[in-house]
Structure formats: C-alpha cells, structure tokens
Design an enzyme around this catalytic site. Structure first.
Site, PDB file in Angstrom:
ATOM      1  N   LYS A   7      34.748 -45.958  -5.301  1.00 22.16           N
ATOM      2  CA  LYS A   7      33.654 -46.303  -5.946  1.00 22.16           C
ATOM      3  C   LYS A   7      33.496 -47.115  -7.305  1.00 22.16           C
ATOM      4  O   LYS A   7      32.809 -47.911  -7.596  1.00 22.16           O
ATOM      5  CB  LYS A   7      32.495 -45.082  -6.005  1.00 22.16           C
TER       6      LYS A   7
HETATM    7  C1  LIG Z   1      35.973 -40.825  -0.452  1.00 19.42           C
HETATM    8  C2  LIG Z   1      34.982 -41.562   0.166  1.00 19.42           C
HETATM    9  N1  LIG Z   1      35.384 -41.836   1.366  1.00 19.42           N
HETATM   10  C3  LIG Z   1      34.674 -42.625   2.300  1.00 19.42           C
HETATM   11  C4  LIG Z   1      33.345 -42.702   2.064  1.00 19.42           C
HETATM   12  C5  LIG Z   1      32.354 -43.476   2.897  1.00 19.42           C
HETATM   13  O1  LIG Z   1      32.072 -44.683   2.357  1.00 19.42           O
HETATM   14  P1  LIG Z   1      30.935 -45.512   2.926  1.00 19.42           P
HETATM   15  O2  LIG Z   1      29.697 -44.678   2.297  1.00 19.42           O
HETATM   16  O3  LIG Z   1      30.816 -46.708   2.210  1.00 19.42           O
HETATM   17  O4  LIG Z   1      30.603 -45.692   4.387  1.00 19.42           O
HETATM   18  C6  LIG Z   1      32.595 -42.127   0.902  1.00 19.42           C
HETATM   19  C7  LIG Z   1      31.278 -42.202   0.663  1.00 19.42           C
HETATM   20  O5  LIG Z   1      30.637 -43.183   0.457  1.00 19.42           O
HETATM   21  C8  LIG Z   1      33.702 -41.532  -0.023  1.00 19.42           C
HETATM   22  O6  LIG Z   1      33.305 -41.033  -1.246  1.00 19.42           O
HETATM   23  N1  LIG Z   2      29.681 -41.065  -0.050  1.00 14.47           N
HETATM   24  C1  LIG Z   2      28.941 -41.405  -0.965  1.00 14.47           C
HETATM   25  C2  LIG Z   2      27.461 -41.545  -0.430  1.00 14.47           C
HETATM   26  C3  LIG Z   2      26.641 -42.636  -1.098  1.00 14.47           C
HETATM   27  O1  LIG Z   2      27.193 -43.755  -0.871  1.00 14.47           O
HETATM   28  P1  LIG Z   2      26.965 -45.083  -1.371  1.00 14.47           P
HETATM   29  O2  LIG Z   2      28.200 -46.040  -1.323  1.00 14.47           O
HETATM   30  O3  LIG Z   2      25.828 -45.821  -0.578  1.00 14.47           O
HETATM   31  O4  LIG Z   2      26.628 -45.076  -2.920  1.00 14.47           O
HETATM   32  C4  LIG Z   2      29.354 -40.583  -2.254  1.00 14.47           C
HETATM   33  O5  LIG Z   2      30.246 -40.073  -2.441  1.00 14.47           O
HETATM   34  O6  LIG Z   2      28.197 -40.341  -3.122  1.00 14.47           O
END
Ligand SMILES: Cc1ncc(COP(=O)(O)O)c(C=O)c1O
Ligand SMILES: N[C@@H](CCOP(=O)(O)O)C(=O)O
Length: 444
Positions: free
Chosen positions: A94
C-alpha cells in the site's frame, strides 16, 4: 483524485487508456523505479501537475523506502520470482500508492489552500499506510475504520500509536465489508460529504490503482519484457492490485496470465470459476487483509466485461446489496480471458510458508504465501511467473512463527512499537454515529 467516489455511487475509470509502444517499454529497462514511475504515470496526469512538479512528487514519495530498488525481485525457483513490495514505511504494498498520493494531495491542496477530510476503510494495511502518509499534514484530517479484533496487532499498533492529532484510528464493530459499506454510505450522504469535504484513499480512488501499475512494468522489463511475456500472481482481496496489472496490460505490457489468488474467503475465485458473485459469511483467516467479500475494484473489471455499460453495473451492484448476482455469459468470457484464479486454504498457506523458507530461504507473510501457492499451480515453462509479495512477514508474526519456527523481526525503526501508547476510539457500525464522531473530531 481528490473526489474519490463519483456522486452517483460509481467508481471513476479513465475514458481511454494511454498506450506505451514496445520501444517505449523496452526503453524502461535499467531505469530507476522513479524514472519508470514517471514514464508510466505521466500520460494519465495531464496538466494537473507540471513535469517538474510530478517528477518531484515521485522522488519524495519513494525517498523513504528501505530498498534502493524500491520493488526488488527475488528468485524463488526456476522461472518463479517474488516481487517484494514491502520495503515501504509501513511494510506493505500500500505504501507504493499511498506515499505517492500523499504527496499529490499535499501539492494539490497546498496550491488551492483547501483542506479535506479523508476517511478510509481498512482490513489492516491501507489504514496504516494512509496514517503514515498523511500524519501531521496541515490541510488533512484522516479517519480510518478498521474491523475491531480482526487485524494483526502490528497492523493495529501502526494505526493507533502515531501521536499527530490529525489522524484517528476507529475500531468498528463488524468486518471489513461493513467498514467499506459505511465509507460508501458517507460518500452518498451529500450533506456530510460536502460539509467535511470528504476524500477517499482506498483503491476506489483511481489514483491508488494508477500508482500500482508501475511495479508491473518495472518487474516485467527486468525479466525481459517486452521481448518475452511474463505472468503475475496477485494475492487478492479488494481487486485493486490485480486490476492495476490489467491496466498495465491494456497499456501494452505483454502479460500472459493475470492470476487472482484468494484465501478461504474465495468469492472472487468462485466467481471467476463461473459460480456467480454471491456473498457468504466472511471467515477470519491468518491473512486478515484479504478477508473481503465485497471486492470494490471488481466493479471496475465488471464495467469493462459488460462493455462499459454503466446501467448494467448499477443493477449488479444493487443485486449485490441483496446478496449477489450471476454474471452474463458474454461478460464471463471477457473476465475469464483477462483473469484466472485459485485459492489457498489455511493449511495450504501455512505449508507454503514452511516449504518456501526451506526451498529458497524466503520468509513469506501469509498473503504472499497464498500467491506463491496459487502461482505454483498456474505457472508454465518458458514464461516467468512473478508473484507479488504484498506484506512483510513481521506484520503477521504469530502465523509466520507457527509455520516456520522463525520470529520475523520488525525493522529497527519500529523496535519500540509494542511499548508506544495507543489511541483508538471504539465506534458502532452505524452511519449517523460515525459521521457525528468524525465531525466532533475534526481539526477546528
Ligand atoms: C497484505 C495484503 N495482501 C493482499 C491484499 C489484497 O490486495 P487488493 O485489495 O488490492 O486485492 C491486501 C489488501 O488489500 C493486503 O493488505
Ligand atoms: N486489504 C486492504 C483493504 C482495503 O483495500 P484498498 O486497496 O481498497 O484500500 C487493507 O489492508 O486495508
């Protein structure tokens, strides 16, 4: 970027996807991550930022990363590579987008003299990345909703220990889907939205997705693209990260397969296997960040699969509120031509952490382990498979230690995380109570 969700409740998407030619992609090889980021994102940005401004934004965004390559590749096995996306300040992928949009917000708001209220929903990682990116900024208040008791202790402490008065961690009753639903309710409550100048930093914000497109390019060119195609496996929950891969492909990056890897909350895998999109009960797992049923960016994938028919998508989203929907045959064909999928059970996730440490020396977090397990099932000889390692194992020490016998240490700068005081408000799963709480705690 500053608006987040569209006023009709839908998500923003670009009208057209800029293309990079094969020569332009080939020319990315050997450039720094920042230089690749500039070339990949610049065509989307238009005249919102000048060339120099945008270059500076990118430089500042990645300066605090703990690895010179920003997103290094590690070889796990013959033809299988791990893209380590956890060298940012909060140890999850993120940071790539959040650090960037933090800088973009600051530049844009500073210029207009505006202030905004950011509300985010998190299953653990988005929230900590947002708090880190926006803490202490003068023109922003940040409120993060997380599901009480359903995130790891490190994730919680990353959100509750910052002392800056403009950031607020809110522990909400319910699961992540409840948090995300209340966030969307806030965007649809125009009096509140306009009154506090609401902005969003979840991947419903297109800026988040755009920033994540970059590492698909940087890793693919490192392995020979565009002269040979590569495949990606992405641990998936809200569908933002894999959708960024799809955008990279649409921009011209030769990607063979985009593999969606889910945990036991496998609604996306079931849907992509042709069983419709039907919500079940979210079951807490050792990969809590992926404990998601209402996957917000899947709406963007559906929009393209339904030939950009906004009315059809609105109807599907209404059906989803009542439990789920079936995907039309034509749309299913489009989805299956863009994505394939697999899932990993809790046991398989643990076994993959154990086996990967033994075979390659790499200690995986549970989310990344799900990716590695599914990638192993999907990869084919001759096409490199890149699995996204989405978080550092130290964010999930209990599961990792149980599987590997090794305690993953936090980086030295976080040594005292467990000693710092926590600041958090318990809040109910109730729109009126939440908006009242936020209004009460805004910077005067
Ligand atoms: C460590 C981790 N892996 C995978 C995901 C999944 O990613 P996305 O929500 O973009 O599919 C998340 C949350 O979004 C996450 O925090
Ligand atoms: N896994 C995410 C959930 C939110 O996902 P986002 O990519 O839409 O912000 C988290 O860790 O908060």
């Amino acid at each position: 970027m500053l608006t987040g969700l569209a006023r009709d409740g839908g998500l923003y998407v670009p009208e057209t996807i800029p293309q990079l030619t094969l020569a332009e992609i080939a020319a990315l090889e050997g450039l720094s991550y920042e230089a690749i980021a500039y070339r990949v994102m610049r065509p989307f940005v238009g005249d919102v930022f000048s060339d120099d401004e945008f270059g500076d934004i990118i430089e500042r965004a990645y300066a605090g990363f703990g690895h010179a390559a920003r997103a290094p590749l590690v070889q796990l096995d013959q033809g299988h590579f791990l893209l380590e996306l956890f060298h940012g300040p909060t140890l999850a992928f993120k940071d790539f987008a959040m650090q960037l949009i933090g800088q973009m917000f600051q530049t844009a708001l500073g210029r207009k003299g505006d202030r905004v209220t950011i509300v985010g929903a998190t299953s653990g990682d988005t929230g900590s990345a947002a708090i880190e990116a926006f803490r202490g900024l003068e023109n922003v208040d940040v409120f993060i909703l997380y599901p009480h008791g359903r995130i790891s202790e490190v994730q919680r402490r990353q959100m509750t220990t910052p002392t800056e008065s403009n950031v607020h961690a809110l522990a909400m009753d319910g699961d992540f889907d409840d948090c995300q639903a209340r966030l969307k309710d806030m965007f649809n409550d125009f009096e509140f939205r306009d009154g506090v100048r609401l902005a969003g930093v979840n991947s419903i914000n297109w800026g988040r997705v755009l920033a994540q497109v970059v590492y698909y390019f940087s890793s693919a060119v490192a392995l020979g693209a565009p002269h040979r195609p590569v495949s990606f496996t992405v641990p998936t929950g809200n569908f933002g990260d894999i959708f960024a891969g799809y955008i990279a492909k649409r921009m011209g990056l030769p990607i063979d397969k985009l593999v969606v890897a889910t945990n036991q909350n496998d609604i996306l895998h079931r849907c992509l296997s042709g069983q419709g999109y039907h919500k079940g009960q979210t079951v807490p797992s050792i990969s809590p960040s992926m404990d998601i049923q209402v996957s917000s960016n899947f709406e963007r994938a559906l929009f393209d699969a339904y030939d950009r028919d906004g009315n059809a998508i609105k109807q599907l989203m209404d059906e989803l509120k009542a439990g789920g929907f079936d995907v039309s045959q034509g749309a299913m064909q489009v989805l299956q031509s863009n994505y394939i999928s697999g899932r990993a059970s809790e046991e398989e996730t643990m076994a993959t952490i154990t086996a990967t440490l033994k075979s390659s020396g790499e200690l995986l977090c549970p989310h990344s382990a799900i990716g590695v397990k599914v990638a192993d099932e999907m990869r084919v000889t001759g096409t490199p498979m890149i699995t996204l390692a989405t978080a550092h194992p130290a964010k999930f020490p209990d599961a990792v230690e149980k599987a590997s016998g090794q305690h993953p240490p936090l980086p030295p700068r976080m040594d005292d995380l467990y000693e710092r005081g926590e600041r958090v408000s318990r809040v109910p799963n109730d729109l009126a109570a939440l908006t009242a709480h936020i209004k009460r705690h805004l910077t005067a």
